[in-house]
Design a protein around this motif. Structure first.
Motif, mmCIF file in Angstrom:
data_model
loop_
_atom_site.group_PDB
_atom_site.id
_atom_site.type_symbol
_atom_site.label_atom_id
_atom_site.label_comp_id
_atom_site.label_asym_id
_atom_site.label_seq_id
_atom_site.Cartn_x
_atom_site.Cartn_y
_atom_site.Cartn_z
ATOM 1 N N PRO A 2 -42.841 -154.746 -111.464
ATOM 2 C CA PRO A 2 -41.387 -154.761 -111.522
ATOM 3 C C PRO A 2 -40.827 -153.413 -111.948
ATOM 4 C CG PRO A 2 -42.332 -156.120 -113.273
ATOM 5 C CD PRO A 2 -43.471 -155.603 -112.446
ATOM 6 N N ALA A 3 -39.627 -153.137 -111.458
ATOM 7 C CA ALA A 3 -38.954 -151.896 -111.831
ATOM 8 C C ALA A 3 -38.566 -151.963 -113.296
ATOM 9 C CB ALA A 3 -37.707 -151.699 -110.972
ATOM 10 N N THR A 4 -38.655 -150.838 -113.983
ATOM 11 C CA THR A 4 -38.215 -150.798 -115.375
ATOM 12 C C THR A 4 -36.710 -150.620 -115.392
ATOM 13 O OG1 THR A 4 -38.572 -148.422 -115.489
ATOM 14 C CG2 THR A 4 -40.383 -149.855 -116.203
ATOM 15 N N PHE A 5 -36.087 -151.094 -116.433
ATOM 16 C CA PHE A 5 -34.642 -151.046 -116.540
ATOM 17 C C PHE A 5 -34.274 -150.572 -117.924
ATOM 18 C CE2 PHE A 5 -30.379 -152.727 -116.919
ATOM 19 C CZ PHE A 5 -29.866 -152.424 -115.667
ATOM 20 N N PRO A 6 -33.762 -149.338 -118.050
ATOM 21 C CA PRO A 6 -33.420 -148.804 -119.369
ATOM 22 C C PRO A 6 -32.326 -149.625 -120.048
ATOM 23 C CG PRO A 6 -33.361 -147.091 -117.682
ATOM 24 C CD PRO A 6 -33.521 -148.399 -116.980
ATOM 25 N N SER A 7 -32.256 -149.525 -121.341
ATOM 26 C CA SER A 7 -31.215 -150.186 -122.119
ATOM 27 C C SER A 7 -29.851 -149.729 -121.632
ATOM 28 C CB SER A 7 -31.389 -149.820 -123.601
ATOM 29 O OG SER A 7 -30.210 -150.077 -124.300
ATOM 30 N N SER A 8 -28.891 -150.677 -121.568
ATOM 31 C CA SER A 8 -27.560 -150.322 -121.086
ATOM 32 C C SER A 8 -26.878 -149.301 -121.991
ATOM 33 C CB SER A 8 -26.694 -151.579 -120.950
ATOM 34 O OG SER A 8 -26.538 -152.198 -122.194
ATOM 35 N N SER A 9 -27.290 -149.216 -123.240
ATOM 36 C CA SER A 9 -26.658 -148.253 -124.140
ATOM 37 C C SER A 9 -27.055 -146.821 -123.802
ATOM 38 C CB SER A 9 -27.013 -148.572 -125.595
ATOM 39 O OG SER A 9 -28.403 -148.437 -125.784
ATOM 40 N N THR A 10 -28.138 -146.624 -123.044
ATOM 41 C CA THR A 10 -28.570 -145.276 -122.704
ATOM 42 C C THR A 10 -28.208 -144.893 -121.273
ATOM 43 O OG1 THR A 10 -30.731 -146.039 -121.958
ATOM 44 C CG2 THR A 10 -30.517 -145.443 -124.300
ATOM 45 N N LEU A 11 -27.549 -145.789 -120.546
ATOM 46 C CA LEU A 11 -27.237 -145.538 -119.146
ATOM 47 C C LEU A 11 -25.835 -144.994 -118.957
ATOM 48 C CD1 LEU A 11 -28.551 -148.728 -117.351
ATOM 49 C CD2 LEU A 11 -29.586 -146.485 -117.379
ATOM 50 N N THR A 12 -25.680 -144.079 -118.027
ATOM 51 C CA THR A 12 -24.352 -143.722 -117.558
ATOM 52 C C THR A 12 -24.019 -144.714 -116.456
ATOM 53 O OG1 THR A 12 -25.136 -142.266 -115.809
ATOM 54 C CG2 THR A 12 -24.814 -141.281 -118.014
ATOM 55 N N ALA A 13 -22.767 -144.757 -116.048
ATOM 56 C CA ALA A 13 -22.372 -145.689 -114.991
ATOM 57 C C ALA A 13 -23.144 -145.422 -113.706
ATOM 58 C CB ALA A 13 -20.873 -145.612 -114.758
ATOM 59 N N SER A 14 -23.336 -144.162 -113.336
ATOM 60 C CA SER A 14 -24.054 -143.876 -112.087
ATOM 61 C C SER A 14 -25.531 -144.237 -112.197
ATOM 62 C CB SER A 14 -23.868 -142.415 -111.666
ATOM 63 O OG SER A 14 -24.397 -141.557 -112.635
ATOM 64 N N ASP A 15 -26.144 -144.044 -113.386
ATOM 65 C CA ASP A 15 -27.527 -144.484 -113.587
ATOM 66 C C ASP A 15 -27.623 -146.006 -113.447
ATOM 67 O OD1 ASP A 15 -28.412 -141.905 -114.143
ATOM 68 O OD2 ASP A 15 -28.251 -142.172 -116.322
ATOM 69 N N GLN A 18 -27.484 -147.157 -109.815
ATOM 70 C CA GLN A 18 -28.773 -146.958 -109.140
ATOM 71 C C GLN A 18 -29.781 -148.017 -109.556
ATOM 72 O OE1 GLN A 18 -30.030 -142.944 -109.880
ATOM 73 N NE2 GLN A 18 -28.262 -142.049 -108.838
ATOM 74 N N ASP A 19 -29.861 -148.302 -110.851
ATOM 75 C CA ASP A 19 -30.807 -149.303 -111.331
ATOM 76 C C ASP A 19 -30.466 -150.696 -110.805
ATOM 77 O OD1 ASP A 19 -32.574 -147.664 -112.733
ATOM 78 O OD2 ASP A 19 -31.261 -147.644 -114.488
ATOM 79 N N TYR A 20 -29.205 -151.064 -110.798
ATOM 80 C CA TYR A 20 -28.805 -152.366 -110.285
ATOM 81 C C TYR A 20 -29.124 -152.469 -108.791
ATOM 82 C CZ TYR A 20 -26.213 -152.974 -114.688
ATOM 83 O OH TYR A 20 -25.858 -153.089 -116.009
ATOM 84 N N ARG A 21 -28.868 -151.418 -108.059
ATOM 85 C CA ARG A 21 -29.151 -151.439 -106.613
ATOM 86 C C ARG A 21 -30.643 -151.545 -106.342
ATOM 87 N NH1 ARG A 21 -24.433 -147.232 -104.965
ATOM 88 N NH2 ARG A 21 -22.810 -148.817 -104.807
ATOM 89 N N ARG A 22 -31.467 -150.926 -107.190
ATOM 90 C CA ARG A 22 -32.924 -151.064 -107.025
ATOM 91 C C ARG A 22 -33.365 -152.517 -107.179
ATOM 92 N NH1 ARG A 22 -33.550 -145.609 -109.235
ATOM 93 N NH2 ARG A 22 -33.289 -146.394 -111.343
ATOM 94 N N ARG A 23 -32.607 -153.275 -107.922
ATOM 95 C CA ARG A 23 -32.899 -154.699 -108.099
ATOM 96 C C ARG A 23 -32.450 -155.515 -106.894
ATOM 97 N NH1 ARG A 23 -34.445 -156.141 -112.872
ATOM 98 N NH2 ARG A 23 -34.409 -154.610 -114.518
ATOM 99 N N GLY A 24 -31.768 -154.873 -105.952
ATOM 100 C CA GLY A 24 -31.282 -155.574 -104.773
ATOM 101 C C GLY A 24 -29.903 -156.181 -104.953
ATOM 102 N N TRP A 25 -29.215 -155.805 -106.038
ATOM 103 C CA TRP A 25 -27.889 -156.331 -106.295
ATOM 104 C C TRP A 25 -26.846 -155.513 -105.553
ATOM 105 C CZ3 TRP A 25 -28.007 -156.809 -112.381
ATOM 106 C CH2 TRP A 25 -29.038 -157.679 -112.744
#
Length: 159
Positions: A2-15, A18-25
């Motif tokens: 499975p893809a790793t998903f960083p904590s939302s507190s460390t993500l910028t909106a653009s990051d 990208q992470d949500y789209r990798r999940r197929g959302w």
């Protein structure tokens, strides 16, 4: 793997996008942040108040928890991401009858990090903490199981 998903507190909106789209959302960037656009793959069930707390306990006790977004406000409000809404018409009707809001067919759901008028959406259970995205019928079962508990407590208080 499975893809790793960083904590939302460390993500910028653009990051996050990208992470949500990798999940197929299906996601969209707005002026306030990131939103999930519900589709045939992912939908959402919104619960409030004591019902939300009862459902959460049921899901944890039965190892059924999936990603949950906490929406700030005076009353507890959480959004459970779900799959299988297309085949759950009766469950959707039951959820709505119990006071839940079911978001399907292009509804926009705020995903962390999104700024709302009363605070920020936050993951209570992030996608990396959840072992899966549960089917909508699992949430319906939790709501159904919570209903007798609410009625029992009301009867106990009334006696």
């Amino acid at each position: 793997m499975p893809a790793t998903f960083p904590s939302s507190s460390t993500l910028t909106a653009s990051d996050a996008v990208q992470d949500y789209r990798r999940r197929g959302w299906t996601v969209a960037e707005t002026a306030n942040g990131v939103c999930l656009i519900t589709d045939e793959r992912v939908a959402a069930v919104e619960l409030t108040g004591p019902l939300a707390a009862e459902v959460r306990r049921f899901l944890r006790a039965n190892n059924l928890s999936g990603p949950v977004i906490e929406i700030p406000g005076a009353e507890r409000r959480e959004i459970h991401l779900v799959v299988g809404a297309a085949k759950a018409t009766l469950a959707i009707e039951a959820l709505r009858g119990a006071g839940a809001t079911v978001h399907t067919d292009g509804a926009s759901i705020p995903l962390p990090p999104t700024r709302l008028s009363n605070g920020a959406a936050a993951w209570d259970i992030s996608p990396t903490q959840a072992r899966w995205i549960p089917p909508l019928v699992a949430i319906a079962a939790a709501v159904n199981a919570a209903a007798p508990a609410r009625h029992r407590r009301l009867a106990e208080v009334a006696c």
